[in-house]
Write an enzyme that holds these catalytic residues in place. Structure first.
Site, PDB file in Angstrom:
ATOM      1  N   ARG A  87     -13.138  -5.423  -7.159  1.00 23.01           N
ATOM      2  CA  ARG A  87     -13.473  -6.459  -6.191  1.00 23.01           C
ATOM      3  C   ARG A  87     -14.005  -5.776  -4.927  1.00 23.01           C
ATOM      4  O   ARG A  87     -13.672  -4.614  -4.650  1.00 23.01           O
ATOM      5  CB  ARG A  87     -12.270  -7.348  -5.874  1.00 23.01           C
ATOM      6  CG  ARG A  87     -11.060  -6.647  -5.278  1.00 23.01           C
ATOM      7  CD  ARG A  87      -9.987  -7.650  -4.919  1.00 23.01           C
ATOM      8  NE  ARG A  87      -8.817  -7.018  -4.309  1.00 23.01           N
ATOM      9  CZ  ARG A  87      -7.966  -7.656  -3.509  1.00 23.01           C
ATOM     10  NH1 ARG A  87      -8.148  -8.942  -3.230  1.00 23.01           N
ATOM     11  NH2 ARG A  87      -6.930  -7.033  -2.988  1.00 23.01           N
ATOM     12  N   GLN A  92       0.139  -0.176  -5.878  1.00 20.11           N
ATOM     13  CA  GLN A  92      -1.020  -0.578  -5.069  1.00 20.11           C
ATOM     14  C   GLN A  92      -1.597   0.641  -4.351  1.00 20.11           C
ATOM     15  O   GLN A  92      -0.876   1.419  -3.739  1.00 20.11           O
ATOM     16  CB  GLN A  92      -0.624  -1.650  -4.054  1.00 20.11           C
ATOM     17  CG  GLN A  92      -1.793  -2.158  -3.223  1.00 20.11           C
ATOM     18  CD  GLN A  92      -1.431  -3.356  -2.373  1.00 20.11           C
ATOM     19  OE1 GLN A  92      -0.400  -3.995  -2.580  1.00 20.11           O
ATOM     20  NE2 GLN A  92      -2.284  -3.678  -1.414  1.00 20.11           N
ATOM     21  N   ASP A  93      -2.936   0.799  -4.443  1.00 19.41           N
ATOM     22  CA  ASP A  93      -3.651   1.859  -3.719  1.00 19.41           C
ATOM     23  C   ASP A  93      -3.216   3.256  -4.155  1.00 19.41           C
ATOM     24  O   ASP A  93      -3.022   4.156  -3.321  1.00 19.41           O
ATOM     25  CB  ASP A  93      -3.470   1.716  -2.208  1.00 19.41           C
ATOM     26  CG  ASP A  93      -4.143   0.470  -1.647  1.00 19.41           C
ATOM     27  OD1 ASP A  93      -4.772  -0.265  -2.429  1.00 19.41           O
ATOM     28  OD2 ASP A  93      -4.047   0.237  -0.435  1.00 19.41           O
ATOM     29  N   ASP A 153      -5.992  -2.814  -6.630  1.00 21.47           N
ATOM     30  CA  ASP A 153      -6.979  -1.945  -5.975  1.00 21.47           C
ATOM     31  C   ASP A 153      -6.569  -0.479  -6.080  1.00 21.47           C
ATOM     32  O   ASP A 153      -6.686   0.288  -5.116  1.00 21.47           O
ATOM     33  CB  ASP A 153      -7.126  -2.316  -4.490  1.00 21.47           C
ATOM     34  CG  ASP A 153      -7.420  -3.786  -4.268  1.00 21.47           C
ATOM     35  OD1 ASP A 153      -8.023  -4.419  -5.152  1.00 21.47           O
ATOM     36  OD2 ASP A 153      -7.033  -4.313  -3.208  1.00 21.47           O
ATOM     37  N   GLN A 189       0.828  -1.206   0.000  1.00 22.51           N
ATOM     38  CA  GLN A 189       0.000   0.000   0.000  1.00 22.51           C
ATOM     39  C   GLN A 189       0.866   1.262   0.000  1.00 22.51           C
ATOM     40  O   GLN A 189       1.705   1.459   0.883  1.00 22.51           O
ATOM     41  CB  GLN A 189      -0.921   0.019   1.226  1.00 22.51           C
ATOM     42  CG  GLN A 189      -1.941  -1.100   1.250  1.00 22.51           C
ATOM     43  CD  GLN A 189      -1.452  -2.334   1.974  1.00 22.51           C
ATOM     44  OE1 GLN A 189      -0.245  -2.510   2.190  1.00 22.51           O
ATOM     45  NE2 GLN A 189      -2.374  -3.204   2.356  1.00 22.51           N
TER      46      GLN A 189
END
Length: 548
Positions: free
Chosen positions: A465, A367-368, A389, A345
Site C-alpha cells: 500500500r 509491524q515494520d 507494512d 511499530q
C-alpha cells in the site's frame, strides 16, 4: 519614589528561536516569486530558465540560482547542478540550528526531544549525502545521493510534524518546506541530466512509469533483465569474534562495532558465534564496510524489543540493529524485534547503508520489521516475516529469492485482519527509489495459513500500500500463495497516491497471482521494460556487487 524594575534578559533558547525565525522568514521571502515580494525579478539566463522548467518548484529555483555567486554567465548543466546543490547545502545549517533550539527547549517533553534529536540526525545525513552528490563519479551515483538527501530532510520535517504544538516547531517546519523545495530542484536537474543529457534546453520535469517513462536500459543489460547476481564471498579469517561467554574478542556485538576502524576501505568482518544477543546495535556513518557473519539463521540471533508504544521512542529509534555506514554486509544470522503484535511499530533492522548486501539473513518481527530506509540495498535468499507494512522505506532495493511470510497479528485470528507486505515511501518522482522483488515467494506462516483456511474471508493480505505519494513496488517472477487477495494492492487512505504510485507485476504465478482481478491502479509490466529493474540498472550493482 518609584524605581523602575530592571528588565529580565531573554532566555538563551528564546533568542535562538527568534534568530532562527528571522532567518526562516528571510529565506522564505527570498524564495517567493517577485510578484509576491513586490521586487523586481532577478535576471535569469536562458540556461537557468530552462533548468528550472525541469523542476517541481520553479518559483524557488530561478531566484536561488540567479543569485548564486558560483554560477558563470553562461553556465553548463554541471554548473547549474553544482549551484543548486550548493544552495541547498548552504541552508542546512539554519535548519540544524532550529532543530537544536527545539531540543534545548524540550527537556520536559520526551517525545519532542526525540523528534528534535532524530531531526538533527537526519540533517547530518542529508549534509553528508548532498556533499557526496556534488562529488560523485557518475550521474547515477549523484542521483542516488541527492535522492537520499531529500529523504532525510522530509523525515526531519515528518518527525517534527508529530510534535507540532509550539510556534518554534511550526517555524522549523516552514523552513524545512523551503529547504525541501531547493533540494528537490537539484534532484530534478540531476534526473534531467541522466535522462536527456547536458543540453539543458531538452530538460523536463521528472516522470515515472505512470507517465510512460520507464527509464533507460544500460547498454550492457538485455531487456529480459540481464546479468546474474554475484555470489557473496566472505573472508575466512574474521577481524573480530563475538561470543556470549566472553571467551572471544568481545561479549557484545556493539563492542566489536566500536572497535572497528573508522572509514575502513576494506571489509572488516565480525564473526558472531551462535547465541542470543539481547542488545541494540548501531553502526554509525563512520563505520564503513562492516560485515556481520553468524553461524546460521536462528542460531546467531540479535534481538531487542524497543517499540513505538514506549515514551520518547519513535519508529526510527526502535530498530534492534540500525546501520548508517556504507558497504554493510551480513550473512547467516537473525535480526529480531520481539516486541510482539500489540506493540505496533517495532523495527528489527534499519538500513541507511549505500551498497549494502544481506544474504541468508532472517528478519523477524511484526509491524515494520524491515526498514530499508534509503540508498541502494540488496537482499538475497533472506527470510522476512511480519504483519503490517513489514517491508518499508524509501530505498532502491532488490529482494531476490526471498521467503516472505505473513504471521498472525491477533491473539484471536478468527477476528480477521488486513496486512500489507510492503509500504514504499517515495515522496518525489525524481528519487530513483523503489522495491523490486524477483523470484520471491509470498506466503503465510503455518499458523497464519491454518487460520486463513479456517476462515479465509476475514484474512486479507496485500502486496503493498502507498505510504507516500510516489510509492513504487514491483514483483517479477514471484510465486504468490493463496493468502494474497485477488485485488493485489491496498489503498492507504481514500484516493491518496493512487494516480501517482507505480505498482507492477511481471509473470506472477501461484494461486494468489490473479492478474484479471487486480485493482485498476496497478500495472502489468511489459516484457520490454523488465530490464529496468535489474541489478545492473536499478541499483548499479555491476559496479559494487563484486562478491569479494
Amino acid at each position: 519614589m518609584h524605581h523602575r524594575r530592571p528588565s529580565k534578559p531573554f532566555p538563551p533558547f528564546l533568542l535562538l528561536f527568534m534568530a532562527s525565525l528571522l532567518l526562516s522568514l528571510l529565506l522564505f521571502l527570498f524564495l517567493l516569486p517577485p510578484s509576491q515580494t513586490g521586487g523586481a525579478a532577478p535576471s535569469s539566463s536562458p540556461a537557468i530558465r530552462n533548468a528550472c522548467r525541469a523542476t517541481r518548484f520553479p518559483s524557488s529555483c530561478e531566484p536561488s540560482l540567479s543569485q548564486s555567486p558560483s554560477l558563470p554567465s553562461n553556465p553548463s548543466a554541471a554548473n547549474l547542478i553544482d549551484a543548486a546543490l550548493s544552495v541547498s547545502a548552504s541552508a542546512l545549517p539554519t535548519a540544524q540550528s532550529m532543530a537544536e533550539s527545539i531540543l534545548s527547549a524540550s527537556s520536559s517533553n520526551p517525545d519532542r526531544a526525540t523528534a528534535a534529536r532524530n531531526c538533527l540526525d537526519d540533517l547530518s545525513l542529508s549534509a553528508r549525502r548532498l556533499s557526496a552528490a556534488a562529488a560523485a563519479v557518475g550521474v547515477a551515483n549523484s542521483h542516488a545521493f541527492a535522492g537520499a538527501a531529500l529523504l532525510y530532510q522530509y523525515d526531519c520535517w515528518s518527525a517534527l510534524k508529530y510534535v507540532n504544538s509550539t510556534r518554534q516547531v511550526a517555524a522549523a517546519m516552514s523552513f524545512l518546506d523551503s529547504l525541501y523545495a531547493l533540494t528537490s530542484n537539484a534532484l530534478a536537474m540531476i534526473a534531467a541530466l541522466r535522462r536527456f543529457g547536458p543540453d539543458v534546453s531538452l530538460w523536463a520535469p521528472p516522470q515515472t512509469e505512470r507517465d510512460g517513462y520507464w527509464g533507460d536500459l544500460s547498454s550492457t543489460v538485455a531487456a529480459e533483465g540481464g546479468g546474474g547476481l554475484f555470489r557473496l564471498h566472505l573472508v575466512a579469517a574474521p577481524d573480530l569474534t563475538v561470543c556470549p561467554s566472553g571467551e572471544c574478542d568481545h561479549r557484545t556485538v556493539q563492542e566489536a562495532v566500536n572497535a572497528a576502524p573508522d572509514y575502513g576501505l576494506k571489509r572488516f568482518t565480525i564473526f558472531i558465534k551462535a547465541g542470543i544477543y539481547r542488545e541494540t546495535v548501531r553502526i554509525p556513518f563512520e563505520k564503513t564496510n562492516i560485515a556481520f557473519v553468524g553461524e546460521g539463521i536462528g542460531r546467531t540471533v540479535i534481538t531487542g524489543d524497543l517499540n513505538a508504544e514506549m515514551s520518547g521512542i519513535s519508529t526510527y529509534n526502535t530498530a534492534t540493529v540500525g546501520v548508517a555506514g556504507d558497504g554493510f554486509v551480513a550473512a547467516n544470522l537473525t535480526f529480531e524485534n520481539s516486541a510482539g503484535p500489540k506493540a505496533h511499530q517495532a523495527v528489527a533492522f534499519l538500513s541507511d547503508s549505500d551498497h549494502s548486501i544481506l544474504e541468508s539473513v532472517e528478519f523477524a518481527g511484526h509491524q515494520d520489521t524491515l526498514y530499508a530506509r534509503s540508498l541502494r540495498q540488496l537482499y538475497r535468499n533472506c527470510r522476512i516475516s511480519g504483519t503490517v507494512d513489514f517491508i518499508f522505506g524509501n530505498s532502491a532495493t532488490i529482494f531476490e529469492n526471498c521467503d516472505i511470510k505473513v504471521v498472525p497479528r491477533q491473539e484471536s485470528p478468527e477476528k480477521g485482519e488486513s496486512n500489507a507486505v510492503t509500504a514504499h515511501g517515495r515522496t518525489d518522482p525524481g528519487q530513483p527509489t523503489g522495491f523490486v522483488f524477483k523470484d520471491c515467494i509470498v506466503n503465510g506462516s503455518d499458523e497464519y495459513v491454518s487460520s486463513y483456511r479456517r476462515k479465509s474471508s476475514v484474512h486479507r493480505v496485500y502486496l503493498g500500500r502507498p505510504w507516500k505519494e510516489y510509492s513504487r513496488t514491483v514483483f517479477l517472477n514471484c510465486y504468490l500463495e493463496e493468502i494474497v487477495r485477488p485485488e493485489g494492492w491496498l489503498p492507504w487512505r481514500g484516493e491518496f497516491a493512487l494516480a501517482t504510485l507505480f505498482y507492477g507485476e511481471y509473470e506472477s504465478s501461484g494461486p494468489g497471482a490473479n492478474s484479471t482481478a487486480r485493482v485498476s491502479w496497478s500495472s502489468r509490466i511489459p516484457a520490454e521494460h523488465v530490464g529496468i529493474y535489474s541489478l545492473e540498472n536499478f541499483i548499479q550493482g555491476g559496479e559494487w556487487v563484486t562478491g569479494e
